[in-house]
Design an enzyme around this catalytic site. Structure first.
Site, PDB file in Angstrom:
ATOM      1  N   THR A 162      43.218  38.684  36.794  1.00  0.00           N
ATOM      2  CA  THR A 162      43.161  38.651  38.255  1.00  0.00           C
ATOM      3  C   THR A 162      41.763  38.961  38.791  1.00  0.00           C
ATOM      4  O   THR A 162      40.908  39.496  38.104  1.00  0.00           O
ATOM      5  CB  THR A 162      44.160  39.651  38.852  1.00  0.00           C
ATOM      6  OG1 THR A 162      43.803  40.973  38.458  1.00  0.00           O
ATOM      7  CG2 THR A 162      45.581  39.341  38.404  1.00  0.00           C
ATOM      8  N   ASP A 163      41.605  38.649  40.066  1.00  0.00           N
ATOM      9  CA  ASP A 163      40.370  38.996  40.759  1.00  0.00           C
ATOM     10  C   ASP A 163      40.559  40.346  41.451  1.00  0.00           C
ATOM     11  O   ASP A 163      41.569  41.022  41.236  1.00  0.00           O
ATOM     12  CB  ASP A 163      39.976  37.892  41.742  1.00  0.00           C
ATOM     13  CG  ASP A 163      41.012  37.644  42.838  1.00  0.00           C
ATOM     14  OD1 ASP A 163      41.910  38.507  43.053  1.00  0.00           O
ATOM     15  OD2 ASP A 163      40.937  36.588  43.484  1.00  0.00           O
ATOM     16  N   ALA A 164      39.623  40.731  42.269  1.00  0.00           N
ATOM     17  CA  ALA A 164      39.670  42.043  42.926  1.00  0.00           C
ATOM     18  C   ALA A 164      40.884  42.204  43.843  1.00  0.00           C
ATOM     19  O   ALA A 164      41.314  43.325  44.105  1.00  0.00           O
ATOM     20  CB  ALA A 164      38.386  42.279  43.722  1.00  0.00           C
TER      21      ALA A 164
END
Length: 136
Positions: free
Chosen positions: A16-18
């Protein structure tokens, strides 16, 4: 894509991203895993293809359409369906699903190449599984 090979994948933090949403490039990794498992389920894996037949798969084209996000800890499914083979070119369709919801669709064109990276026709046993109807 009825009768498709399905691979379940859990979304981990590293995917995932932030914001906790799957980073777009990771869908390509998920699709690669699913293609590998689809082949393995039919009695082939990449080392066997190289050792026994002297061939490798290369991605020539990948068209991805992102429809909805997957999130941290989701369980998703990647479906793989062969759509045709012509000479050295193989067309596959893949979908990433969460439940029945389509998240990503991928249309791929792969090319079989030899050790010198030259396109080659699929050997008969491989051609048979690539030409088989979905679910067989």
């Amino acid at each position: 894509m009825t009768g498709a090979h399905r691979l379940a994948i859990r979304v981990y933090y590293e995917d995932t991203d932030a914001g906790g949403i799957v980073y777009h490039a990771n869908y390509l990794r998920f699709a690669e895993r699913a293609r590998t498992e689809w082949l393995r389920a039919r009695g082939f894996d990449h080392p066997v293809l190289l050792e026994r037949f002297g061939v490798l798969f290369t991605v020539r084209r990948c068209d991805a359409v992102f429809l909805a996000p997957a999130r941290l800890d989701d369980e998703i499914l990647v479906e793989t369906v062969p759509q045709g083979i012509e000479g050295a070119r193989i067309r596959l369709g893949q979908r990433v699903l969460k439940g029945e919801r389509e998240l990503v669709t991928l249309a791929l064109e792969l090319v079989l190449v030899n050790r010198a990276m030259r396109p080659v026709r699929a050997p008969p046993p491989l051609r048979a599984i690539l030409s088989a109807p979905a679910g067989s």
